[in-house]
Enzyme design. Structure first.
Site, short mmCIF file in Angstrom:
data_model
loop_
_atom_site.label_atom_id
_atom_site.label_comp_id
_atom_site.label_asym_id
_atom_site.label_seq_id
_atom_site.Cartn_x
_atom_site.Cartn_y
_atom_site.Cartn_z
N TRP A 162 0.82 -1.23 0.00
CA TRP A 162 0.00 0.00 0.00
C TRP A 162 0.84 1.27 0.00
CZ3 TRP A 162 -5.17 1.59 0.30
CH2 TRP A 162 -5.36 2.89 0.74
N GLU A 197 -6.22 18.43 5.59
CA GLU A 197 -5.01 17.63 5.50
C GLU A 197 -4.11 18.21 4.40
OE1 GLU A 197 -6.18 13.21 6.80
OE2 GLU A 197 -6.78 13.62 4.75
N TRP A 243 -4.22 0.27 4.19
CA TRP A 243 -3.59 1.29 5.02
C TRP A 243 -3.24 0.70 6.38
CZ3 TRP A 243 -3.97 3.77 9.65
CH2 TRP A 243 -3.24 4.98 9.78
N ASP A 262 0.86 16.87 8.76
CA ASP A 262 1.34 17.09 7.39
C ASP A 262 2.12 18.39 7.21
OD1 ASP A 262 -0.18 14.80 7.13
OD2 ASP A 262 -1.89 15.82 6.22
N PHE A 278 3.71 9.85 9.63
CA PHE A 278 2.70 10.38 8.71
C PHE A 278 3.33 11.38 7.72
CE2 PHE A 278 -1.89 9.74 10.45
CZ PHE A 278 -1.66 8.40 10.61
N SER A 279 2.49 11.98 6.92
CA SER A 279 2.96 12.79 5.79
C SER A 279 3.76 14.02 6.21
CB SER A 279 1.77 13.25 4.96
OG SER A 279 1.30 12.15 4.22
N ASN A 336 0.08 5.74 0.02
CA ASN A 336 -0.80 6.89 -0.20
C ASN A 336 0.04 8.15 -0.44
OD1 ASN A 336 -1.27 5.90 2.79
ND2 ASN A 336 -1.66 8.07 2.96
N ASP A 337 -0.15 9.20 0.29
CA ASP A 337 0.36 10.52 -0.08
C ASP A 337 1.83 10.58 -0.51
OD1 ASP A 337 -1.89 10.70 1.48
OD2 ASP A 337 -1.06 12.09 2.92
N GLN A 340 3.81 7.74 1.70
CA GLN A 340 3.21 6.97 2.79
C GLN A 340 3.15 5.51 2.36
OE1 GLN A 340 1.41 8.54 6.03
NE2 GLN A 340 3.47 9.14 5.43
C1 FRU Z 1 -3.90 12.11 3.77
C2 FRU Z 1 -3.45 11.57 5.13
C3 FRU Z 1 -2.59 12.57 5.86
C4 FRU Z 1 -1.80 11.71 6.79
C5 FRU Z 1 -1.58 10.46 5.97
C6 FRU Z 1 -1.59 9.19 6.74
O1 FRU Z 1 -4.20 11.09 2.87
O2 FRU Z 1 -4.59 11.20 5.88
O3 FRU Z 1 -3.31 13.60 6.49
O4 FRU Z 1 -0.61 12.29 7.20
O5 FRU Z 1 -2.60 10.43 4.99
O6 FRU Z 1 -1.26 8.12 5.94
#
Ligand code: FRU
Length: 450
Positions: free
Chosen positions: A14, A205, A41, A153, A76-77, A16-17, A33
């Site tokens: 997985w 975010e 996630w 973030d 986190f991000s 993400n950001d 991420q």
């Molecule tokens: C946005 C978010 C951020 C956070 C991260 C966690 O997609 O929710 O706010 O830092 O992903 O994975």
């Protein structure tokens, strides 16, 4: 390690950001991420990839992972800056107050707290997760100044003698807000100001703020936006703002717009590219993992790098020149012939659609109706069947010139040179295109891959 072309995607499991996106010592670094154990996630790490050109990506594995009490449940991000030749990475550090007994990778009912932290690297390749981390902003417990759970973030940049940081946050989980911090050295931070707005949803975010030709642009990802006619409650938005750096006072100058008019783009991050352009990259959410023979299931892909420009008060997201020049080899014939002749994805189509004309890209429909570009991906998507299936841009004016990048799981359509962009995740696209296409371009690697 795996290499990706055009779109960076999860190296299995997985992502993400995008995080820590920076041109540093002659190369682009993109962190993201990453949950390395399953295509869902979970406890966040930062994966790391590098590129010479924003098109060819080489995965380097995990850069940041939990080691401290304050980041034990997630890195986190965040973002990156260069200082004195070193790479400084800023991130949100998450600690659960109560874990889910059946899945230690999630907190019970949002029962967690967040501080802000950083890690320094001498070269952008080596990260000592034990020695070089440092907590820089403790959990904010004063509700006037932030939120102990949802403050995250950090996006950091330097302007004049100061470093500035924006954080996404919330007021009582009712109104999104941006917090502004400032620092002389990138390490010691002081709170300066905040900006609250209904347009930031209930929780904001991934905020980002930058200047283009003297205008300030704010980009962020508000959660739970009421009304506004958008298809999903969480969506990346952008808008011009009035911003005074001396007091970190920001005021939205207009109604914010979507960064992308499809349904999947989220958590964009920008930075300056090698040539001084403002370039944006973002995560495309996927409802399920892709499973292909011989590959680990993967979930999560980044959009094409897009150049952000402001023209006549409108924010454009244009195809980055590095992506553009990989698609200059024209195929004379139609897409079906191109595919039969062994033409692979990604490929690129250019055409102009008139009112009532429709393009069917292997089951993905694009057409112009009432002066707007519309898309229906329901035939090539297995996501939330309940949700709306048709996306649309605002009115495009008297023309609708399309520049379409087709990849196996992602179609991105740039309208009128980036006036609007509409992108969608797709699954199982057909090999044909019906409708009038003026140009078909095959992908050509125009630089040696990294
Ligand atoms: C946005 C978010 C951020 C956070 C991260 C966690 O997609 O929710 O706010 O830092 O992903 O994975």
């Amino acid at each position: 390690m795996r290499k990706d072309i055009l779109h960076l995607r999860a190296p299995g499991n997985w992502i993400n950001d995008p995080n820590g996106f920076i041109y540093y010592k002659g190369r682009y670094h993109l962190f993201y991420q990453y949950f390395p154990y399953a295509p869902v996630w979970g406890t966040m790490h930062w994966g790391h990839a590098v590129s010479d050109d924003l098109v060819h990506w080489e995965h380097l594995g995990i850069a940041l992972f939990p080691t401290k009490a304050y980041d034990q449940n997630g890195v986190f991000s965040g973002s990156a800056v260069e200082k004195d030749g070193r790479l400084y990475l800023y991130y949100s550090a998450v600690r659960y107050l109560e874990v889910d007994d059946e899945n230690i990778h999630v907190a019970c009912e949002n029962h967690f707290e967040t501080s802000q932290a950083m890690i320094m690297s001498e070269d952008g390749y080596h990260f000592d997760n034990w020695k070089d981390k440092r907590k820089i902003i403790p959990v904010i417990r004063d509700r006037e100044n932030g939120d102990a759970t949802h403050t995250r973030d950090p996006k950091v940049w330097k302007d004049g003698e100061y470093y500035y940081m924006v954080l996404g946050s919330t007021y009582e989980e009712q109104t999104g807000r941006v917090l502004f911090f400032r620092s002389h050295d990138g390490t010691e931070w002081e709170y300066v100001n905040q900006c609250r707005s209904e347009q930031f949803g209930r929780i904001l975010e991934c905020p980002d703020l930058f200047a283009i030709d003297g205008r300030h642009v704010f980009v962020g990802s508000p959660m739970y936006v009421e009304g506004g006619g958008i298809q999903y409650p969480h969506h990346a938005k952008c808008g011009l703002v009035d911003y005074d750096a001396s007091s970190c006072t920001m005021r939205l100058a207009e109604e914010m717009c979507l960064v992308d008019y499809g349904m999947d783009l989220y958590a964009p991050q920008t930075n300056i590219d090698r040539d001084g352009r403002r370039v944006m990259i973002a995560w495309m959410r996927m409802p399920k993992a892709v499973e292909e023979p011989g590959e680990k299931p993967w979930n999560g892909i980044m959009c094409l790098p897009r150049v952000v420009e402001v023209e006549d008060g409108h924010i454009f997201f244009r195809v980055h020149p590095e992506a553009d020049r990989c698609f200059t080899r024209e195929f004379f014939g139609n897409v079906s012939e191109f595919r039969k002749a062994g033409g692979k994805m990604p490929y690129r189509l250019k055409t102009t659609l008139e009112e009532g004309q429709r393009l069917d890209i292997g089951g993905y429909f694009l057409w112009v109706e009432d002066g707007t570009l519309k898309a229906d991906r329901s035939r090539v998507y297995t996501g939330d069947e309940e949700g709306p299936v048709i996306s649309r841009t605002p009115k495009t004016g008297d023309r609708c010139e399309l520049d379409i990048f087709v990849d196996a799981n992602l179609i991105e359509t740039f309208v009128n040179g980036g006036q609007y962009v509409m992108s969608h995740i797709v699954y199982g696209l057909g090999d044909y295109v019906d409708g009038l296409v003026e140009h078909v371009y095959a992908y050509t690697a125009c630089r040696e891959t990294v």
